[in-house]
Design an enzyme around this catalytic site. Structure first.
Site, short mmCIF file in Angstrom:
data_model
loop_
_atom_site.label_atom_id
_atom_site.label_comp_id
_atom_site.label_asym_id
_atom_site.label_seq_id
_atom_site.Cartn_x
_atom_site.Cartn_y
_atom_site.Cartn_z
N ARG A 90 0.87 -1.19 0.00
CA ARG A 90 0.00 0.00 0.00
C ARG A 90 0.90 1.23 0.00
O ARG A 90 1.96 1.22 0.63
CB ARG A 90 -0.95 0.03 1.21
N GLN A 193 -14.86 1.69 8.16
CA GLN A 193 -14.00 1.48 9.34
C GLN A 193 -14.65 2.06 10.61
O GLN A 193 -14.43 1.57 11.70
CB GLN A 193 -12.63 2.15 9.15
N ASP A 234 -1.91 8.94 8.13
CA ASP A 234 -1.15 7.91 7.42
C ASP A 234 0.22 8.41 7.01
O ASP A 234 1.14 7.62 6.83
CB ASP A 234 -1.94 7.43 6.20
C1 LIG Z 1 -3.95 4.87 13.48
S1 LIG Z 1 -4.10 5.75 12.05
C2 LIG Z 1 -5.00 4.69 11.02
C3 LIG Z 1 -5.32 5.37 9.70
O1 LIG Z 1 -5.30 4.38 8.68
C4 LIG Z 1 -6.60 4.34 8.10
O2 LIG Z 1 -6.59 4.01 6.76
P1 LIG Z 1 -6.90 2.48 6.30
O3 LIG Z 1 -8.04 1.97 7.13
O4 LIG Z 1 -7.24 2.61 4.82
O5 LIG Z 1 -5.60 1.73 6.53
C5 LIG Z 1 -7.12 5.74 8.31
O6 LIG Z 1 -6.53 6.65 7.42
C6 LIG Z 1 -6.70 5.99 9.72
O7 LIG Z 1 -6.70 7.31 10.14
#
Ligand SMILES: CSC[C@H]1O[C@H](OP(=O)(O)O)[C@H](O)[C@@H]1O
Length: 345
Positions: A90, A193, A234
């Site tokens: 990713r 999420q 991120d």
């Molecule tokens: C602890 S920060 C997690 C951060 O990652 C998530 O993205 P994804 O679920 O696509 O990996 C999201 O941006 C969160 O804020």
């Protein structure tokens, strides 16, 4: 292995010779643990978001590197190729590359016969350091919150980290100190999420959570009930611009318009001082099908297409505080980034 309602959620566990991973694609309906014995299986779990969340994918990749060291059996080229596969899983969360860089540095300093043990020890250290960082972030960020409601976005809890969480760690800390009157969480389309993962974590913690669709955030912030928007990250660029789940930028604009404070909570492993500004951050665009459907069932009209960026970039000027385990950087202009973040782990 099911977990009782008050277990500390640990989405990842090293089980002697393999990585046990809670498959987040099935939550909250099913708690299924994957047993990953090859580095490619870890890369696939990251690519397919069985594990997700910036710190969590860095930690998973670190354990993937430990598995790769065993597979390589002393062949450096094979090991480096496996790390490259993990790093390509990713593009946006810098934690993935940060963890693999720590592994590459260790490989250069270690005899090939010791790679497997050394990389496993480093992965376990990264995991433990992340949990400790989250508790410190929770203390520092929680103390900024006066009494009021908060709004969070996506999932930034134990499922997105090594444990406890970043923005959700701030909310856990502030809630336990009686500083929060209500927690609102965006459902966070298209991967949900918020409604699937953040709600699952907070209900298990006996912290009441109220879900909303992202479109309702404007009215909620206009109501005056919310004192802080608290989100994760991120990748944080050297000027304080922040890449985070799609929808974060819009929340920051709304928060500023309605006089609501905006906090980003993230460990130093999310800071990328090599990237001067947010415009340089690679933003992942995922498959159209992930947006055209819900829960694997297509809901969009046949023939419709989709644009599915899964991150956006919030300019530093819209952020009131970036909270890390090393301290807090606040407006104006997030001065002090270099002093504070130049020491990133
Ligand atoms: C602890 S920060 C997690 C951060 O990652 C998530 O993205 P994804 O679920 O696509 O990996 C999201 O941006 C969160 O804020």
């Amino acid at each position: 292995m099911s977990m009782s309602s008050h277990d500390q959620v640990r989405p990842m566990i090293w089980a002697g010779d393999h990585l046990r991973l809670l498959d987040q694609r099935l939550l909250p309906g099913e708690e299924l643990w994957l047993e990953l014995r090859e580095s490619e299986a870890v890369a696939q779990a990251i690519r397919e978001m069985a594990v997700r969340g910036a710190p969590a994918i860095g930690i998973a990749a670190a354990f993937g590197a430990a598995l790769a060291a065993r597979e390589a059996d002393g062949e450096r080229t094979k090991l480096m190729a496996a790390l490259a596969t993990l790093g390509a899983a990713r593009p946006t969360a810098v934690n993935l590359e940060w963890a693999l860089q720590r592994m590459r540095g260790l490989i250069e300093q270690t005899d090939a016969r010791a790679w497997a043990d050394a990389l496993l020890a480093e992965a376990q250290a990264i995991h433990a350091q992340d949990i400790a960082a989250n508790h410190r972030i929770g203390e520092l960020g929680g103390a900024l919150i006066e009494r009021g409601a908060v709004l969070t976005h996506c999932n930034t809890g134990s499922l997105a980290t090594g444990g406890f969480g970043t923005a959700l760690g701030v909310i856990r800390s502030a809630w336990s100190d009686g500083r929060i009157t209500r927690v609102y969480a965006d459902e966070t389309r298209p991967w949900l999420q918020g409604s699937r993962l953040t709600a699952w974590e907070l209900v298990r913690d006996d912290i009441p959570v109220t879900l909303l669709c992202e479109g309702a955030a404007a009215s909620l912030l206009a109501s005056g009930e919310v004192s802080w928007v608290v989100v994760g990250a991120d990748r944080i660029a050297a000027n304080g611009d922040v890449a985070n789940k799609i929808g974060t930028y819009g929340l920051a604009v709304l928060a500023r318009h309605h006089g609501v404070k905006f906090m980003v909570a993230a460990p130093l492993s999310t800071v990328d001082m090599s990237m001067s500004a947010g415009a340089d951050i690679p933003v992942e665009v995922r498959a159209e099908e992930e947006l055209l459907g819900c829960g694997g069932v297509r809901v969009a009209a046949p023939g419709a297409r989709a644009w599915n960026p899964v991150f956006d970039v919030t300019p530093a000027s819209l952020i009131d505080a970036i909270v890390t385990e090393a301290g807090i950087v606040e407006q104006p202009g997030l001065a002090g980034m270099h002093e504070l973040f130049g020491q990133r782990a």
